[in-house]
Design an enzyme around this catalytic site. Structure first.
Site, PDB file in Angstrom:
ATOM      1  N   LYS A   1      22.329  79.101  67.421  1.00 56.78           N
ATOM      2  CA  LYS A   1      22.795  80.275  66.670  1.00 56.78           C
ATOM      3  C   LYS A   1      21.892  81.454  66.980  1.00 56.78           C
ATOM      4  CE  LYS A   1      19.227  80.362  63.609  1.00 56.78           C
ATOM      5  NZ  LYS A   1      18.211  81.470  63.543  1.00 56.78           N
TER       6      LYS A   1
ATOM      7  N   GLY B   1      11.246  76.370  69.026  1.00 60.23           N
ATOM      8  CA  GLY B   1      10.449  77.516  68.587  1.00 60.23           C
ATOM      9  C   GLY B   1      10.985  78.826  69.094  1.00 60.23           C
TER      10      GLY B   1
ATOM     11  N   GLY C   1      17.644  77.781  66.029  1.00 62.87           N
ATOM     12  CA  GLY C   1      18.109  76.750  65.100  1.00 62.87           C
ATOM     13  C   GLY C   1      18.440  75.424  65.738  1.00 62.87           C
TER      14      GLY C   1
ATOM     15  N   SER D   1      17.826  72.370  63.432  1.00 67.64           N
ATOM     16  CA  SER D   1      18.777  72.391  62.315  1.00 67.64           C
ATOM     17  C   SER D   1      20.168  71.990  62.766  1.00 67.64           C
ATOM     18  CB  SER D   1      18.810  73.787  61.683  1.00 67.64           C
ATOM     19  OG  SER D   1      17.560  74.125  61.123  1.00 67.64           O
TER      20      SER D   1
ATOM     21  N   ASP E   1      18.558  76.353  57.548  1.00 64.70           N
ATOM     22  CA  ASP E   1      19.656  76.669  58.464  1.00 64.70           C
ATOM     23  C   ASP E   1      20.668  75.540  58.599  1.00 64.70           C
ATOM     24  OD1 ASP E   1      18.910  79.244  59.111  1.00 64.70           O
ATOM     25  OD2 ASP E   1      17.748  78.664  60.875  1.00 64.70           O
TER      26      ASP E   1
END
Length: 281
Positions: free
Chosen positions: A10, A95, A99, A102, A135
Site C-alpha cells: 500500500k 521498513g 505495509g 501487515s 494497518d
C-alpha cells in the site's frame, strides 16, 4: 489443498496526525491505496504449522512474525489448529512504509479462514486483524480507504486507477522509532477533510490536485532515517518530474504519474536505487 494468495503493498496518499492517544498510539487520518507490488503466500497441507521465507530479505520466524501472530489469533478465535506449511516469497521491501508485514498477516488470516471452511465473518476477521497491527485491518479488503483511530477504523471507496513511480532507496526506516522521534502535532482533521482533499479529486482523475494536497505529518519526525529521505530521496523525485510523497513512515517515496512519457528516469538510474512504475489496484 494448495492455496496461493497475493499480499499487496500500500501507499499512503496522505497521513495527518491529530495528536497522541492515551494508549500511546497516535490518532491518525490517512488515505490508503493498494498497489500492484506483491508478496506471495503459498499454503500447503502439513502435520504442523511451519513458515518459510524465500527471497533476499531476513525476517524473524518466531512469535514476532505477523503471519505467526495471525495463525495464533485464528486458532484462539476458532479452536482450529492450523496445520499448514506457509511459504512466503518476499518482494515488498521491509521498513519501506508499504505495509508488507501487515499485508502478509491479513493474507494469512483470510487464507486460513478459507482453508478451514470460513468459520469467521469479515467483521470478525477485521477484529482479529486490529489485534495484530494498525494497518492489518485495511488489508482485509484493500483498495482505497480512509483510516482513522490508530488505523483500524475504515471507510472504503471504489478503488481508483492511476499510476505512480515508487522509489525504495538503499535503507529502511523503523516505524516505531520514527513515531517516537515525532514532535507534538495536534490537528483537527477528519474523514470529510480527507475526502475533500484527496478522495474527491482522485475519483475524478485529477492527479495534479491530489499531489498538491498530499501531505505526510511523519515527515516532521526528527529520526535520522526520515531526515535522510527528505535530504537524499525526495530531491531526486523532483528531478524526475513528480512531486515526492513519503509513504507511511518511509523510507519509500512515490510520485503520481499522469504521463509516464514525460518522466526523466535518468536521475533514478544514476542513484542505483530500486524503483518501479506501479498501478493502484
Amino acid at each position: 489443498m494448495k492455496l496461493i494468495v497475493p499480499a499487496p503493498a500500500k501507499v499512503n496518499l496522505s497521513l495527518w496526525i491529530n495528536g497522541k492517544r492515551p494508549d500511546g498510539y497516535h490518532e491518525l487520518v490517512t488515505v490508503l491505496h493498494t498497489v500492484n507490488l506483491f508478496d506471495t503466500l503459498t499454503f500447503m497441507p502439513s502435520d504442523r504449522f511451519e513458515l518459510q521465507v524465500e527471497g533476499d530479505q531476513l525476517l524473524p520466524l518466531g512469535r514476532s512474525n505477523l503471519i505467526v501472530k495471525a495463525a495464533e489469533l485464528f486458532r484462539r478465535a476458532t479452536g482450529i489448529k492450523p496445520n499448514v506449511k506457509i511459504k512466503l516469497l518476499k518482494k515488498i521491501p521491509i521498513g519501506a512504509g508499504l505495509g508488507g508485514g501487515s499485508s502478509n498477516a491479513a493474507a494469512a488470516l483470510k487464507a486460513l479462514n478459507t482453508l478451514y471452511g470460513k468459520p469467521l465473518s469479515e467483521p470478525e476477521l477485521h477484529q482479529l486483524a486490529a489485534q495484530i497491527g494498525s494497518d492489518v485491518p485495511f488489508f482485509i479488503r484493500g483498495g482505497l480507504a480512509v483510516a482513522t483511530g490508530r488505523g483500524e477504523k475504515l471507510k472504503h471507496y471504489n478503488p481508483a486507477h492511476f499510476k505512480l513511480l515508487l522509489v525504495y532507496p538503499d535503507f529502511s526506516c523503523p516505524t516505531a522509532e520514527v513515531y517516537k522521534s515525532l514532535p507534538p502535532i495536534n490537528r483537527e482533521m477528519g474523514v470529510e477533510d480527507a475526502e475533500k482533499l484527496i478522495i474527491s479529486p482522485l475519483i475524478v482523475g485529477n492527479l495534479r490536485e491530489v499531489a498538491e494536497n498530499a501531505h505526510n505529518d511523519l515527515e516532521e519526525s526528527k529520526h535520522p532515517c526520515v531526515e535522510r529521505v527528505k535530504r537524499e530521496v525526495k530531491p531526486v523525485l523532483e528531478e524526475v518530474g513528480v512531486k515526492p510523497i513519503m509513504s507511511g513512515s518511509g523510507s519509500c517515496v512515490f510520485g503520481l504519474v499522469e504521463d509516464e512519457k514525460e518522466i526523466d528516469l535518468s536521475p533514478l538510474k544514476k542513484s542505483g536505487w530500486w524503483y518501479k512504475l506501479l498501478t493502484a489496484i
